[in-house]
Design a protein around this motif. Structure first.
Motif, PDB file in Angstrom:
ATOM      1  N   SER A   1      -3.222  13.114 -17.525  1.00 18.04           N
ATOM      2  CA  SER A   1      -3.749  11.837 -16.491  1.00 18.04           C
ATOM      3  C   SER A   1      -4.039  10.752 -17.561  1.00 18.04           C
ATOM      4  O   SER A   1      -3.762   9.651 -17.145  1.00 18.04           O
ATOM      5  N   PHE A   2      -5.092  10.931 -18.417  1.00 22.29           N
ATOM      6  CA  PHE A   2      -5.612   9.752 -19.343  1.00 22.29           C
ATOM      7  C   PHE A   2      -4.506   9.079 -20.085  1.00 22.29           C
ATOM      8  O   PHE A   2      -4.208   7.926 -20.148  1.00 22.29           O
ATOM      9  N   ALA A   3      -3.520  10.031 -20.615  1.00 24.57           N
ATOM     10  CA  ALA A   3      -2.372   9.205 -21.271  1.00 24.57           C
ATOM     11  C   ALA A   3      -1.345   8.564 -20.411  1.00 24.57           C
ATOM     12  O   ALA A   3      -0.885   7.656 -20.840  1.00 24.57           O
ATOM     13  N   ASN A   4      -1.333   9.005 -19.275  1.00 27.02           N
ATOM     14  CA  ASN A   4      -0.116   8.382 -18.523  1.00 27.02           C
ATOM     15  C   ASN A   4      -0.929   7.166 -17.929  1.00 27.02           C
ATOM     16  O   ASN A   4      -0.249   6.218 -17.970  1.00 27.02           O
TER      17      ASN A   4
ATOM     18  N   ASP B   1       2.040  10.316  -9.675  1.00 27.25           N
ATOM     19  CA  ASP B   1       1.403  10.400 -11.164  1.00 27.25           C
ATOM     20  C   ASP B   1       0.707  11.623 -10.812  1.00 27.25           C
ATOM     21  O   ASP B   1       0.288  12.586 -11.820  1.00 27.25           O
ATOM     22  N   ALA B   2      -0.019  11.871  -9.668  1.00 26.10           N
ATOM     23  CA  ALA B   2      -0.900  13.094  -9.587  1.00 26.10           C
ATOM     24  C   ALA B   2       0.217  14.438  -9.723  1.00 26.10           C
ATOM     25  O   ALA B   2      -0.379  15.634 -10.443  1.00 26.10           O
ATOM     26  N   PHE B   3       1.257  14.513  -9.240  1.00 24.18           N
ATOM     27  CA  PHE B   3       2.204  15.568  -9.387  1.00 24.18           C
ATOM     28  C   PHE B   3       2.506  15.828 -11.066  1.00 24.18           C
ATOM     29  O   PHE B   3       2.529  16.846 -11.507  1.00 24.18           O
ATOM     30  N   VAL B   4       2.824  14.778 -11.425  1.00 24.22           N
ATOM     31  CA  VAL B   4       3.069  14.693 -13.060  1.00 24.22           C
ATOM     32  C   VAL B   4       1.951  15.073 -13.781  1.00 24.22           C
ATOM     33  O   VAL B   4       2.088  16.038 -14.599  1.00 24.22           O
TER      34      VAL B   4
ATOM     35  N   GLU C   1       1.048  -1.255  -0.042  1.00 26.71           N
ATOM     36  CA  GLU C   1       0.087   0.088  -0.017  1.00 26.71           C
ATOM     37  C   GLU C   1       0.927   1.273   0.058  1.00 26.71           C
ATOM     38  O   GLU C   1       0.636   2.314  -0.696  1.00 26.71           O
ATOM     39  N   ASN C   2       1.967   1.173   0.730  1.00 26.24           N
ATOM     40  CA  ASN C   2       2.775   2.278   0.715  1.00 26.24           C
ATOM     41  C   ASN C   2       3.539   2.714  -0.481  1.00 26.24           C
ATOM     42  O   ASN C   2       3.348   4.033  -1.083  1.00 26.24           O
ATOM     43  N   ARG C   3       3.720   1.765  -1.344  1.00 27.40           N
ATOM     44  CA  ARG C   3       4.342   1.824  -2.660  1.00 27.40           C
ATOM     45  C   ARG C   3       3.435   2.320  -3.683  1.00 27.40           C
ATOM     46  O   ARG C   3       3.473   3.279  -4.429  1.00 27.40           O
ATOM     47  N   LEU C   4       2.124   1.966  -3.425  1.00 26.36           N
ATOM     48  CA  LEU C   4       0.942   2.247  -4.336  1.00 26.36           C
ATOM     49  C   LEU C   4       0.612   3.891  -3.977  1.00 26.36           C
ATOM     50  O   LEU C   4       0.216   4.756  -5.054  1.00 26.36           O
ATOM     51  N   VAL C   5       0.603   4.166  -2.770  1.00 28.35           N
ATOM     52  CA  VAL C   5       0.315   5.455  -2.507  1.00 28.35           C
ATOM     53  C   VAL C   5       1.377   6.587  -2.913  1.00 28.35           C
ATOM     54  O   VAL C   5       0.876   7.711  -3.332  1.00 28.35           O
TER      55      VAL C   5
END
Length: 163
Positions: A78-81, A41-44, A31-35
């Motif tokens: 976000s969609f592309a990523n 990803d949100a920052f990107v 879970e830590n890795r997923l968070v």
């Protein structure tokens, strides 16, 4: 002896298995890795969406014009990523950066287009409500599972001699 992981002389019956798994499909990443991957990803998406909105639309005449360009650009990045990156590379930028892959949890194969799109849309709901929905995770939504890349190289059920 840890009750969640049987020892060498213990076996786990199928009825005791905490979740259904396909043959040779690794466990879900922690879970830590997923968070950490979700935050990255949100920052990107935010940074790239901002850069794209300013470069392509030159939205400088007020908040409404800025948000009208910024929000669609963030969603497109976000969609592309998440969708295109997962279809082509088996993971988003952050998942690849942190050594993870997305695969179908039943058989370990590549995700399908509809699964990645549904998972991407579901991610907005779950991440937005994650603090209210304890234990909810996008990591295994819509038949897909995020696993560590090194675990995929050594599928579950193989002994050390067979690796």
């Amino acid at each position: 002896m840890n009750a969640t992981h049987p020892g060498p002389h213990q076996s786990r019956s199928p009825a005791q298995s905490p979740e259904p798994r396909g043959v040779g499909v690794p466990e879900q990443a922690g879970e830590n890795r997923l968070v950490l991957a979700a935050v990255t990803d949100a920052f990107v998406a935010l940074v790239m969406g901002f850069a794209l909105s300013q470069r392509a639309f030159h939205a400088f005449n007020g908040v409404a014009e800025f948000l009208g360009a910024f929000i669609p650009c963030v969603l497109a990045v976000s969609f592309a990523n998440h969708v295109l990156g997962t279809l082509l590379l088996r993971g988003s930028v952050a998942k690849l950066l942190f050594g993870m892959r997305v695969l179908r949890w039943k058989d370990g194969r590549r995700p399908r287009l509809w699964q990645t799109v549904a998972r991407w849309l579901f991610g907005f709901v779950v991440i937005g409500l994650q603090y209210l929905l304890e234990g909810a995770s996008v990591g295994q939504a819509f038949g897909l599972r995020t696993v560590r890349r090194r675990d995929q190289r050594h599928p579950v059920g193989q002994s050390a001699a067979n690796r």
